[in-house]
Motif scaffolding. Structure first.
Motif, PDB file in Angstrom:
ATOM      1  N   GLY A  19       0.712  -1.225  -0.013  1.00  0.00           N
ATOM      2  CA  GLY A  19      -0.024  -0.005  -0.112  1.00  0.00           C
ATOM      3  C   GLY A  19       0.784   1.310  -0.056  1.00  0.00           C
ATOM      4  N   PRO A  20       1.934   1.468   1.003  1.00  0.00           N
ATOM      5  CA  PRO A  20       2.617   2.702   0.930  1.00  0.00           C
ATOM      6  C   PRO A  20       3.392   2.883  -0.434  1.00  0.00           C
ATOM      7  N   VAL A  21       4.031   1.838  -0.866  1.00  0.00           N
ATOM      8  CA  VAL A  21       4.559   1.905  -2.345  1.00  0.00           C
ATOM      9  C   VAL A  21       3.764   2.501  -3.396  1.00  0.00           C
ATOM     10  N   VAL A  22       2.556   1.939  -3.364  1.00  0.00           N
ATOM     11  CA  VAL A  22       1.407   2.433  -4.286  1.00  0.00           C
ATOM     12  C   VAL A  22       1.318   3.718  -4.146  1.00  0.00           C
ATOM     13  N   THR A  23       0.860   4.168  -2.849  1.00  0.00           N
ATOM     14  CA  THR A  23       0.462   5.519  -2.515  1.00  0.00           C
ATOM     15  C   THR A  23       1.330   6.557  -2.967  1.00  0.00           C
ATOM     16  N   PHE A  24       2.886   6.282  -2.584  1.00  0.00           N
ATOM     17  CA  PHE A  24       3.925   7.325  -3.181  1.00  0.00           C
ATOM     18  C   PHE A  24       3.730   7.303  -4.850  1.00  0.00           C
ATOM     19  N   LEU A  25       3.580   6.209  -5.458  1.00  0.00           N
ATOM     20  CA  LEU A  25       3.656   6.240  -6.972  1.00  0.00           C
ATOM     21  C   LEU A  25       2.204   7.081  -7.374  1.00  0.00           C
ATOM     22  N   LEU A  26       1.293   6.942  -6.606  1.00  0.00           N
ATOM     23  CA  LEU A  26       0.164   7.677  -7.108  1.00  0.00           C
ATOM     24  C   LEU A  26       0.254   9.295  -6.771  1.00  0.00           C
ATOM     25  N   SER A  27       1.202   9.838  -6.020  1.00  0.00           N
ATOM     26  CA  SER A  27       1.150  10.977  -5.190  1.00  0.00           C
ATOM     27  C   SER A  27       2.027  11.970  -6.190  1.00  0.00           C
ATOM     28  N   ASP A  28       1.817  13.337  -5.949  1.00  0.00           N
ATOM     29  CA  ASP A  28       2.658  14.287  -6.467  1.00  0.00           C
ATOM     30  C   ASP A  28       4.224  14.274  -6.267  1.00  0.00           C
ATOM     31  N   ALA A  29       4.330  13.635  -5.034  1.00  0.00           N
ATOM     32  CA  ALA A  29       5.695  13.342  -4.926  1.00  0.00           C
ATOM     33  C   ALA A  29       6.425  12.449  -5.937  1.00  0.00           C
ATOM     34  N   CYS A  30       5.813  11.631  -6.595  1.00  0.00           N
ATOM     35  CA  CYS A  30       6.322  10.768  -7.757  1.00  0.00           C
ATOM     36  C   CYS A  30       6.052  11.621  -8.991  1.00  0.00           C
ATOM     37  N   ARG A  31       7.016  12.715  -8.900  1.00  0.00           N
ATOM     38  CA  ARG A  31       6.884  13.191 -10.285  1.00  0.00           C
ATOM     39  C   ARG A  31       8.112  13.300 -11.221  1.00  0.00           C
ATOM     40  N   TYR A  32       9.261  12.916 -10.601  1.00  0.00           N
ATOM     41  CA  TYR A  32      10.320  12.839 -11.396  1.00  0.00           C
ATOM     42  C   TYR A  32      10.944  11.574 -11.549  1.00  0.00           C
ATOM     43  N   MET A  33      10.184  10.481 -11.137  1.00  0.00           N
ATOM     44  CA  MET A  33      10.419   9.143 -11.224  1.00  0.00           C
ATOM     45  C   MET A  33       9.299   8.459 -12.067  1.00  0.00           C
ATOM     46  N   THR A  34       9.901   7.884 -13.238  1.00  0.00           N
ATOM     47  CA  THR A  34       9.197   7.244 -14.135  1.00  0.00           C
ATOM     48  C   THR A  34       9.671   6.099 -15.078  1.00  0.00           C
ATOM     49  N   GLY A  35       8.846   4.978 -15.446  1.00  0.00           N
ATOM     50  CA  GLY A  35       9.594   4.033 -16.277  1.00  0.00           C
ATOM     51  C   GLY A  35      10.135   3.066 -15.411  1.00  0.00           C
ATOM     52  N   GLN A  36       9.939   2.982 -13.928  1.00  0.00           N
ATOM     53  CA  GLN A  36      10.854   2.351 -13.149  1.00  0.00           C
ATOM     54  C   GLN A  36      10.031   1.087 -12.729  1.00  0.00           C
ATOM     55  N   THR A  37      10.885   0.006 -12.077  1.00  0.00           N
ATOM     56  CA  THR A  37      10.334  -1.119 -11.502  1.00  0.00           C
ATOM     57  C   THR A  37      10.617  -1.071 -10.196  1.00  0.00           C
ATOM     58  N   LEU A  38       9.692  -1.101  -9.186  1.00  0.00           N
ATOM     59  CA  LEU A  38      10.065  -1.142  -7.609  1.00  0.00           C
ATOM     60  C   LEU A  38       9.520  -2.421  -7.188  1.00  0.00           C
ATOM     61  N   MET A  39      10.717  -2.711  -6.637  1.00  0.00           N
ATOM     62  CA  MET A  39      10.623  -4.327  -6.073  1.00  0.00           C
ATOM     63  C   MET A  39       9.995  -4.309  -4.639  1.00  0.00           C
ATOM     64  N   ALA A  40       8.657  -4.519  -4.510  1.00  0.00           N
ATOM     65  CA  ALA A  40       7.960  -4.378  -3.069  1.00  0.00           C
ATOM     66  C   ALA A  40       8.124  -6.002  -2.653  1.00  0.00           C
ATOM     67  N   ASP A  41       9.282  -6.325  -2.367  1.00  0.00           N
ATOM     68  CA  ASP A  41       9.343  -7.772  -2.375  1.00  0.00           C
ATOM     69  C   ASP A  41      10.374  -8.230  -1.013  1.00  0.00           C
ATOM     70  N   GLY A  42      10.677  -7.647  -0.065  1.00  0.00           N
ATOM     71  CA  GLY A  42      11.214  -7.753   1.221  1.00  0.00           C
ATOM     72  C   GLY A  42      12.855  -7.988   0.639  1.00  0.00           C
ATOM     73  N   GLY A  43      13.108  -7.509  -0.487  1.00  0.00           N
ATOM     74  CA  GLY A  43      14.754  -7.426  -0.975  1.00  0.00           C
ATOM     75  C   GLY A  43      14.704  -8.959  -1.480  1.00  0.00           C
ATOM     76  N   ALA A  44      13.645  -9.669  -1.852  1.00  0.00           N
ATOM     77  CA  ALA A  44      14.023 -11.135  -2.434  1.00  0.00           C
ATOM     78  C   ALA A  44      14.555 -10.968  -3.603  1.00  0.00           C
ATOM     79  N   ILE A  45      14.569  -9.933  -4.368  1.00  0.00           N
ATOM     80  CA  ILE A  45      15.258  -9.978  -5.670  1.00  0.00           C
ATOM     81  C   ILE A  45      16.657 -10.122  -5.563  1.00  0.00           C
ATOM     82  N   MET A  46      17.291  -9.814  -4.417  1.00  0.00           N
ATOM     83  CA  MET A  46      18.622  -9.932  -4.143  1.00  0.00           C
ATOM     84  C   MET A  46      19.181 -11.322  -4.375  1.00  0.00           C
ATOM     85  N   LEU A  47      18.399 -12.183  -4.185  1.00  0.00           N
ATOM     86  CA  LEU A  47      18.650 -13.664  -3.994  1.00  0.00           C
ATOM     87  C   LEU A  47      18.814 -14.361  -5.313  1.00  0.00           C
ATOM     88  N   ARG A  48      18.765 -13.408  -6.359  1.00  0.00           N
ATOM     89  CA  ARG A  48      18.918 -14.069  -7.746  1.00  0.00           C
ATOM     90  C   ARG A  48      20.537 -14.542  -7.970  1.00  0.00           C
TER      91      ARG A  48
END
Ligand SMILES: NC(=O)c1ccc[n+]([C@@H]2O[C@H](COP(=O)([O-])OP(=O)(O)OC[C@H]3O[C@@H](n4cnc5c(N)ncnc54)[C@H](OP(=O)(O)O)[C@@H]3O)[C@@H](O)[C@H]2O)c1
Length: 257
Positions: free
Chosen positions: A228-257
């Motif tokens: 929820g908080p990650v999506v809230t940020f992405l929906l807000s005015d604060a997310c005005r200079y970040m686009t086209g990005q992938t946000l891993m909301a995964d407890g850092g699991a992506i680092m296990l690759r």
């Protein structure tokens, strides 16, 4: 408006809100004062979430529909505008899931289902909200990928392919629509605690168990409080200079690759 992460009063279409991550996001966004248009295929499930949103005093509209239906996407956008006068955000969350299939057994029907409800459904909704966001010079689009897709999870061929296609569309939309004040980003959960570990499918059970072993934040995710908080940020005015990005909301699991 000041540049901050206040989303109160924003009008957001959220698909697949009747259960799982979508339900958690609906409750989280409702608590932050978002005006929601929530969707799902089953009226009974949608009604249950609608009651929860009513209890929170959240202004919302609940619309039954299948995200694979292109005309339905445009009808949904029209319904949102009719009710709230505008569309500020889209969270393209819904996708139909199909159980694990080894690559050699994947059928055309498997691919069609995952592509129809994944990248195609996401694109139809993006197209439907775009003119409204362009005309107001402001918009936020959030798509849903998956940690498992970046990792090429065995047995999830059609799902993995469809999720990576969604990430591709996310980047294209970010490039094409950034000049209109629209940012487009993709959220990738790993596992979110609304389902019990699978017991009937050994391959899925193994993937599920391995998910948390050695994961930096070694637990299942929570739709409301972790995603929820990650999506809230992405929906807000604060997310005005970040686009086209992938946000891993995964407890850092992506680092296990
Ligand atoms: N949960 C996870 O661990 C996880 C991990 C990585 C990524 N994700 C992604 O996060 C998103 C949500 O996942 P979830 O696990 O919360 O899903 P879920 O529990 O299966 O719920 C799916 C939601 O989407 C709706 N839905 C499904 N197919 C639909 C269709 N064709 N048209 C319209 N609505 C449809 C369902 O409503 P009805 O049943 O009423 O149709 C439900 O509200 C998906 O994009 C998924 O791929 C989830």
């Amino acid at each position: 408006m000041t540049v901050d992460d206040d989303v109160s009063g924003r009008v957001v279409i959220l698909t697949g809100a009747s259960r799982g991550i979508g339900r958690g996001l609906a409750l989280h966004l409702a608590r932050r004062g978002v005006h929601l248009v929530v969707t799902g295929r089953r009226r009974d499930r949608l009604d249950a979430v609608s009651s929860e949103l009513d209890a929170l005093g959240a202004e919302h509209l609940a619309v039954v529909g299948d995200v694979a239906d292109r005309d339905g996407a445009f009808a949904l956008a029209a319904a949102a505008v009719e009710r709230f006068g505008r569309i500020d955000g889209l969270v393209a969350n819904a996708q139909t899931f199909r159980s694990v299939t080894p690559l050699e057994d994947v059928t055309e029907a498997d691919m069609d289902l995952l592509y129809g409800t994944g990248p195609k459904g996401t694109l139809w909704l993006m197209q439907a909200v775009f003119p409204h966001m362009r005309d107001q010079g402001w918009g936020r689009i959030v798509t849903m990928g998956s940690n498992g897709a970046l990792n090429g999870a065995a047995g999830y061929g059609p799902y993995v392919a469809s999720k990576e296609a969604i990430r591709g569309l996310t980047r294209v939309a970010a490039r094409e629509w950034g000049r209109h004040g629209i940012t487009v980003n993709c959220v990738c959960p790993v596992s979110v605690a609304h389902r019990t570990p699978p017991t009937d499918d050994p391959q899925r059970a193994a993937v599920f168990a391995a998910t948390f072993a050695n994961q930096p934040v070694a637990r299942d995710g929570d739709a409301e409080d972790d995603i929820g908080p990650v999506v809230t940020f992405l929906l807000s005015d604060a997310c005005r200079y970040m686009t086209g990005q992938t946000l891993m909301a995964d407890g850092g699991a992506i680092m296990l690759r």
